[in-house]
Design a protein around this motif. Structure first.
Motif, PDB file in Angstrom:
ATOM      1  N   TYR A   1       0.844  -1.187   0.000  1.00  0.00           N
ATOM      2  CA  TYR A   1       0.000   0.000   0.000  1.00  0.00           C
ATOM      3  C   TYR A   1       0.883   1.242   0.000  1.00  0.00           C
ATOM      4  O   TYR A   1       2.067   1.175   0.345  1.00  0.00           O
ATOM      5  CB  TYR A   1      -0.968   0.017   1.181  1.00  0.00           C
ATOM      6  N   LEU A   2       0.292   2.356  -0.413  1.00  0.00           N
ATOM      7  CA  LEU A   2       1.037   3.597  -0.554  1.00  0.00           C
ATOM      8  C   LEU A   2       0.928   4.463   0.691  1.00  0.00           C
ATOM      9  O   LEU A   2      -0.115   4.489   1.355  1.00  0.00           O
ATOM     10  CB  LEU A   2       0.508   4.396  -1.745  1.00  0.00           C
ATOM     11  N   LYS A   3       1.979   5.192   0.956  1.00  0.00           N
ATOM     12  CA  LYS A   3       1.899   6.281   1.920  1.00  0.00           C
ATOM     13  C   LYS A   3       1.276   7.482   1.218  1.00  0.00           C
ATOM     14  O   LYS A   3       1.364   7.604  -0.014  1.00  0.00           O
ATOM     15  CB  LYS A   3       3.294   6.619   2.440  1.00  0.00           C
ATOM     16  N   PRO A   4       0.646   8.399   1.961  1.00  0.00           N
ATOM     17  CA  PRO A   4      -0.007   9.546   1.301  1.00  0.00           C
ATOM     18  C   PRO A   4       0.900  10.317   0.367  1.00  0.00           C
ATOM     19  O   PRO A   4       0.484  10.723  -0.725  1.00  0.00           O
ATOM     20  CB  PRO A   4      -0.460  10.403   2.497  1.00  0.00           C
ATOM     21  N   GLU A   5       2.165  10.520   0.756  1.00  0.00           N
ATOM     22  CA  GLU A   5       3.057  11.284  -0.121  1.00  0.00           C
ATOM     23  C   GLU A   5       3.372  10.523  -1.402  1.00  0.00           C
ATOM     24  O   GLU A   5       3.553  11.134  -2.470  1.00  0.00           O
ATOM     25  CB  GLU A   5       4.353  11.653   0.611  1.00  0.00           C
ATOM     26  N   GLU A   6       3.414   9.181  -1.330  1.00  0.00           N
ATOM     27  CA  GLU A   6       3.621   8.381  -2.536  1.00  0.00           C
ATOM     28  C   GLU A   6       2.407   8.488  -3.451  1.00  0.00           C
ATOM     29  O   GLU A   6       2.547   8.578  -4.684  1.00  0.00           O
ATOM     30  CB  GLU A   6       3.857   6.916  -2.168  1.00  0.00           C
ATOM     31  N   ALA A   7       1.220   8.462  -2.858  1.00  0.00           N
ATOM     32  CA  ALA A   7      -0.002   8.579  -3.653  1.00  0.00           C
ATOM     33  C   ALA A   7      -0.039   9.909  -4.393  1.00  0.00           C
ATOM     34  O   ALA A   7      -0.427   9.972  -5.574  1.00  0.00           O
ATOM     35  CB  ALA A   7      -1.221   8.430  -2.754  1.00  0.00           C
ATOM     36  N   GLU A   8       0.383  10.976  -3.745  1.00  0.00           N
ATOM     37  CA  GLU A   8       0.389  12.287  -4.394  1.00  0.00           C
ATOM     38  C   GLU A   8       1.364  12.305  -5.562  1.00  0.00           C
ATOM     39  O   GLU A   8       1.063  12.869  -6.621  1.00  0.00           O
ATOM     40  CB  GLU A   8       0.754  13.377  -3.383  1.00  0.00           C
ATOM     41  N   ARG A   9       2.514  11.677  -5.399  1.00  0.00           N
ATOM     42  CA  ARG A   9       3.480  11.616  -6.494  1.00  0.00           C
ATOM     43  C   ARG A   9       2.920  10.823  -7.665  1.00  0.00           C
ATOM     44  O   ARG A   9       3.110  11.192  -8.831  1.00  0.00           O
ATOM     45  CB  ARG A   9       4.795  10.966  -6.028  1.00  0.00           C
ATOM     46  N   LEU A  10       2.219   9.737  -7.355  1.00  0.00           N
ATOM     47  CA  LEU A  10       1.662   8.906  -8.424  1.00  0.00           C
ATOM     48  C   LEU A  10       0.604   9.662  -9.203  1.00  0.00           C
ATOM     49  O   LEU A  10       0.582   9.630 -10.446  1.00  0.00           O
ATOM     50  CB  LEU A  10       1.066   7.633  -7.824  1.00  0.00           C
ATOM     51  N   ILE A  11      -0.280  10.347  -8.501  1.00  0.00           N
ATOM     52  CA  ILE A  11      -1.337  11.115  -9.183  1.00  0.00           C
ATOM     53  C   ILE A  11      -0.722  12.195 -10.064  1.00  0.00           C
ATOM     54  O   ILE A  11      -1.131  12.394 -11.218  1.00  0.00           O
ATOM     55  CB  ILE A  11      -2.291  11.736  -8.146  1.00  0.00           C
ATOM     56  N   ALA A  12       0.293  12.890  -9.538  1.00  0.00           N
ATOM     57  CA  ALA A  12       0.928  13.960 -10.302  1.00  0.00           C
ATOM     58  C   ALA A  12       1.652  13.424 -11.534  1.00  0.00           C
ATOM     59  O   ALA A  12       1.746  14.114 -12.558  1.00  0.00           O
ATOM     60  CB  ALA A  12       1.913  14.719  -9.413  1.00  0.00           C
ATOM     61  N   ALA A  13       2.151  12.180 -11.459  1.00  0.00           N
ATOM     62  CA  ALA A  13       2.909  11.604 -12.567  1.00  0.00           C
ATOM     63  C   ALA A  13       2.032  10.925 -13.603  1.00  0.00           C
ATOM     64  O   ALA A  13       2.512  10.579 -14.688  1.00  0.00           O
ATOM     65  CB  ALA A  13       3.927  10.599 -12.024  1.00  0.00           C
TER      66      ALA A  13
END
Length: 247
Positions: A97-109
């Protein structure tokens, strides 16, 4: 009725709303068989021969699970005695599972047509297939809620939309038909491009977004794990989690 064939059981199963995926190879193999011939050994042998290079999870998904669903349906309808299909034991997987900061990077990418889908999966816990089948007729932006009519376990369920998910859906240009679509120049339902194959366009785009975000060993299904983890961390309510996730 001992003379009921697998073909006849499939017809009844599909007419009742059963899932048709993976049935063609099984029907070709067992179509004219009486249901009583579908023994555990016959099913296990079919799984090995139909998918010789696949792992246990694939064989379960494509052979044991659909056969079990059809035979359970037939037993409920009185077409045969209850036949229990044992499934091979699957190796314990690693839950990612993702940490919130990882999720934000994924959405932005993510590509512009993929980002809303990722936001939706992270915010609702939907399975990918459920999201790709979602129609605007089942979305209520005013009430901030969606309904999943066709689910893996056959039971429809409703899920509330967090503000970010609602905003992502509200920003989409169209309001008719499939919610998630390819880029505007094509505008076709993303579900038409989805398959279980590892090289499906959706999974290819997802892997590219992961590379750009610097995230390793992440599958699309792990977004559902992420939603479940976050939900439990916030609420500590396992019953609510299971209901919303359709477990």
């Amino acid at each position: 009725d001992v003379n009921i064939t697998f073909d006849e059981a499939i017809v009844s199963y599909l007419e009742s709303g059963g899932e048709g995926r993976y049935l063609a190879p099984l029907q070709a193999r067992f179509g004219d068989w009486p249901l009583a011939r579908l023994t555990q050994s016959a099913i296990d042998q079919a799984a090995l021969e139909l998918h010789p290079k696949a792992g246990p999870a694939t064989r379960v998904r494509r052979v044991h699970a659909p056969l079990s669903a059809i035979l359970n349906h037939a037993a409920r309808r009185g077409l045969c005695e209850r036949i229990v299909v044992a499934r091979p034991r699957l190796p314990r997987g690693v839950v990612r599972y993702l940490k919130p900061e990882e999720a934000e990077r994924l959405i932005a990418a993510a590509a512009p047509h993929l980002a809303p889908l990722i936001v939706f999966l992270l915010g609702t816990g939907a399975r990918l297939g459920e999201a790709l089948r979602l129609d605007w007729a089942d979305v209520d932006l005013e009430a901030a809620r969606v309904a999943f009519r066709r689910t893996k376990n056959g039971s429809a369920r409703g899920v509330p939309l967090e503000p970010r998910v609602r905003d992502a859906l509200a920003a989409l240009e169209h309001r008719i038909g499939a919610v998630f679509r390819t880029p505007p120049r094509l505008g076709k339902p993303l579900g038409a491009a989805y398959s279980e194959r590892t090289n499906s366009p959706i999974k290819t785009a997802f892997r590219a977004a992961c590379r750009r975000a610097g995230i390793e060993r992440l599958r699309v299904h792990d977004l559902r794990h992420t939603w479940a983890t976050w939900h439990y961390q916030r609420n500590r309510d396992l019953a609510a989690l299971m209901a919303l996730g359709g477990w």
